[in-house]
Every structure is written in C-alpha cells, then in structure tokens.
Design a protein around this motif. Sequence first.
Motif, mmCIF file in Angstrom:
data_model
loop_
_atom_site.group_PDB
_atom_site.id
_atom_site.type_symbol
_atom_site.label_atom_id
_atom_site.label_comp_id
_atom_site.label_asym_id
_atom_site.label_seq_id
_atom_site.Cartn_x
_atom_site.Cartn_y
_atom_site.Cartn_z
ATOM 1 N N LYS A 1 0.759 -1.171 -0.049
ATOM 2 C CA LYS A 1 -0.147 0.054 -0.155
ATOM 3 C C LYS A 1 0.763 1.310 -0.014
ATOM 4 C CE LYS A 1 -2.661 -0.573 3.712
ATOM 5 N NZ LYS A 1 -3.448 -0.395 4.829
ATOM 6 N N GLN B 1 -2.188 6.006 1.541
ATOM 7 C CA GLN B 1 -3.026 5.228 1.658
ATOM 8 C C GLN B 1 -3.460 5.059 3.072
ATOM 9 O OE1 GLN B 1 -4.519 2.187 -0.939
ATOM 10 N NE2 GLN B 1 -5.541 1.009 0.538
ATOM 11 N N TYR B 2 -2.156 4.534 3.831
ATOM 12 C CA TYR B 2 -1.996 4.591 5.192
ATOM 13 C C TYR B 2 -2.718 5.665 6.017
ATOM 14 C CZ TYR B 2 0.953 0.324 4.686
ATOM 15 O OH TYR B 2 1.205 -1.049 4.515
ATOM 16 N N GLU C 1 -6.352 6.012 5.610
ATOM 17 C CA GLU C 1 -7.199 4.964 6.233
ATOM 18 C C GLU C 1 -7.038 5.216 7.673
ATOM 19 O OE1 GLU C 1 -5.645 1.306 5.479
ATOM 20 O OE2 GLU C 1 -6.351 1.164 3.459
ATOM 21 N N GLU C 2 -5.850 5.828 8.181
ATOM 22 C CA GLU C 2 -5.719 6.477 9.717
ATOM 23 C C GLU C 2 -7.010 7.513 9.938
ATOM 24 O OE1 GLU C 2 -2.813 9.060 12.264
ATOM 25 O OE2 GLU C 2 -1.929 7.422 11.031
ATOM 26 N N LEU D 1 4.846 7.475 9.197
ATOM 27 C CA LEU D 1 3.808 6.406 9.220
ATOM 28 C C LEU D 1 3.603 5.921 10.669
ATOM 29 C CD1 LEU D 1 2.208 3.939 7.754
ATOM 30 C CD2 LEU D 1 4.355 2.751 7.518
ATOM 31 N N VAL E 1 1.944 3.658 13.439
ATOM 32 C CA VAL E 1 1.263 2.172 13.489
ATOM 33 C C VAL E 1 0.828 1.793 14.934
ATOM 34 C CG1 VAL E 1 1.725 -0.216 13.273
ATOM 35 C CG2 VAL E 1 2.855 1.438 11.607
ATOM 36 N N LEU F 1 6.188 -3.757 8.977
ATOM 37 C CA LEU F 1 4.956 -4.062 8.629
ATOM 38 C C LEU F 1 4.746 -5.393 7.907
ATOM 39 C CD1 LEU F 1 4.667 -0.984 9.615
ATOM 40 C CD2 LEU F 1 2.851 -0.996 7.631
#
Length: 290
Positions: A39, A43-44, A47-48, A137, A139, A271
């Motif tokens: 991805k 997009q990460y 989506e978050e 990013l 997570v 990831l």
Amino acid sequence: MTSAVKKVRKAVFPVAGLGTRILPATKAMPKEMLTIVDKPLIQYAVEEAREAGIEQFIFVTGRGKGALEDHFDIGYELEAVMTARGKSLAPLDRTRFAPGAIASVRQQSPLGLGHAVWCARDLIGDEPFAVLLPDDLMVGSPGCLAQMVEAYNEVGGNIVCAQDVPRERTSSYGIVTPGASRGRLTEVKGLVEKPKPEDAPSTLGVVGRYILQAEIMGVLETVGKGAGGEIQLTDGMAEMIGRQPFHAVTFDGDRHDCGDAAGFVVANVALALARGDVGPKVRDYLREHA
C-alpha cells in the motif's frame, strides 16, 4: 464530547514536497505513492484519518502529484479487466470515496509546512481540522489520529502528537515546552522549531499529526518566515498558545520516518513481519541472512 467542542470532520494532507531525501526514487513518482509492503504511504494516512471519523480529505499538492488523486479515483479499466477475469475488487475497496470527499488545492511555491496548511484555508472554513504528514507512518491500534481525537473530545483546543526524542536530535523537530501532564496528555506551554540541543526546553518532539482550530489560518497568513526561511507550522501554533487550550498527546504505537531511506526500509520490514501472508517468508530470509 462537550457541546463546545466541534467535531473534527476535515483533514489536510500536505503532499507537495519533493522527497529529496530518497532520490532517485522520487524523481518521477510522488514520495507519498511509495509502497510499504503493498500500500502507498498516502493510503495508510488516509485510512488512519477515516478510522478517526474524518469525512473530507484535502490534499495540498504540487506539480507531478496527479497520481495521488488518481489512486483514490475509480479505475474503470482496471476494474473491468479484474471483473472479466473473475478477480475480486476487494483490494480496491479502501481507495473508493463518495463524490466530493476528496478535494485538492495547489501549493505553487515550496514555502514550508505552515504555508501548505494555509493553502487549504478556504476548504477548511471555520472548522477544526487535522493535519497528517504521510511521511510519518504511525502504526498503532487504535490509530494515532483516533487517539488524538479522543483527547481532543475531552480537552478541545489544539492537539499535537509528540514523542520523546534523543536530545542530540532536537534540531530536527519542533520541541514542546511542557506544562502539567496527565497520562499521555501534556499541556503545551511553548513550542520552538528545531532548537539546538543545548537550547531545547525538553526532549518532547512534535511529529506529523495535528488537530488545529481554524483560527490558525489567520496566524499563518501573517507569521512570516522562520527556520530554514520557510513559513513554519510550529511558529503559527506557538502564536495560538495562551489563546486556546493546547496539549500534546504521546502516541501509543510505533512511528516510522519514511522520508528517510533507512526508515522506509525498516517500515517495510516491520509491517511485513506483522502480516500473516508475507511475514513468514520475510522472517525466514532475515533469519538466514542475519
């Protein structure tokens, strides 16, 4: 949520940067389209934001960034071919949005993060909004912005995401002058952009997530250039301290700086290892080559 706290419905994604730290990968491709496993970074981040209840997604783009908008458009040819071949369209589900949910505005000149945010002023109007930097990013479960929205619903005002950084690296961050702390929530008494280690008021560094009130747009219009000759978002936020509540939330999760080559590789490995479908092969490779 108290009646005085407006819901955060909009998010700004400053994506006009050139990605010079990871050239030549970003010569012809937006850095936000580089993939972590399967991805793209953007997009990460999107989506978050979706998880946190965001309804409108505003991209502040520049020349050569059309792939970002295309990624979240309907790919008629691709979908037709996949359907004809009996392939599931499920992998594309999170790239589809209702009409009008994605908007974009151009930042014609690279004048800094504060200027990029200011470029979205007419789309923000008088509402509070989030800012997400896809390079960072984040997570965690729940996601970083969802954690921040939870805090915002409690205290209102402005919220930044922060993490403890090595003192020798304070010159790479906006640094918080901390006030009272309660759990992961810290009152922000001041902000300074990229101080020398000996001048840093703490080691609590601001990282790429923010919830801000619309009034900051007026401040950014007049704040002037700061560190690096750019209009710094940190300087604009510092002007808001004392006018409105201001807090930092320490993120419960992992952060990967994907604008840096090493950070990008580490994020892919981390990831990948967490994925049941690709993790075993990656783990075997690392074990054999350690």
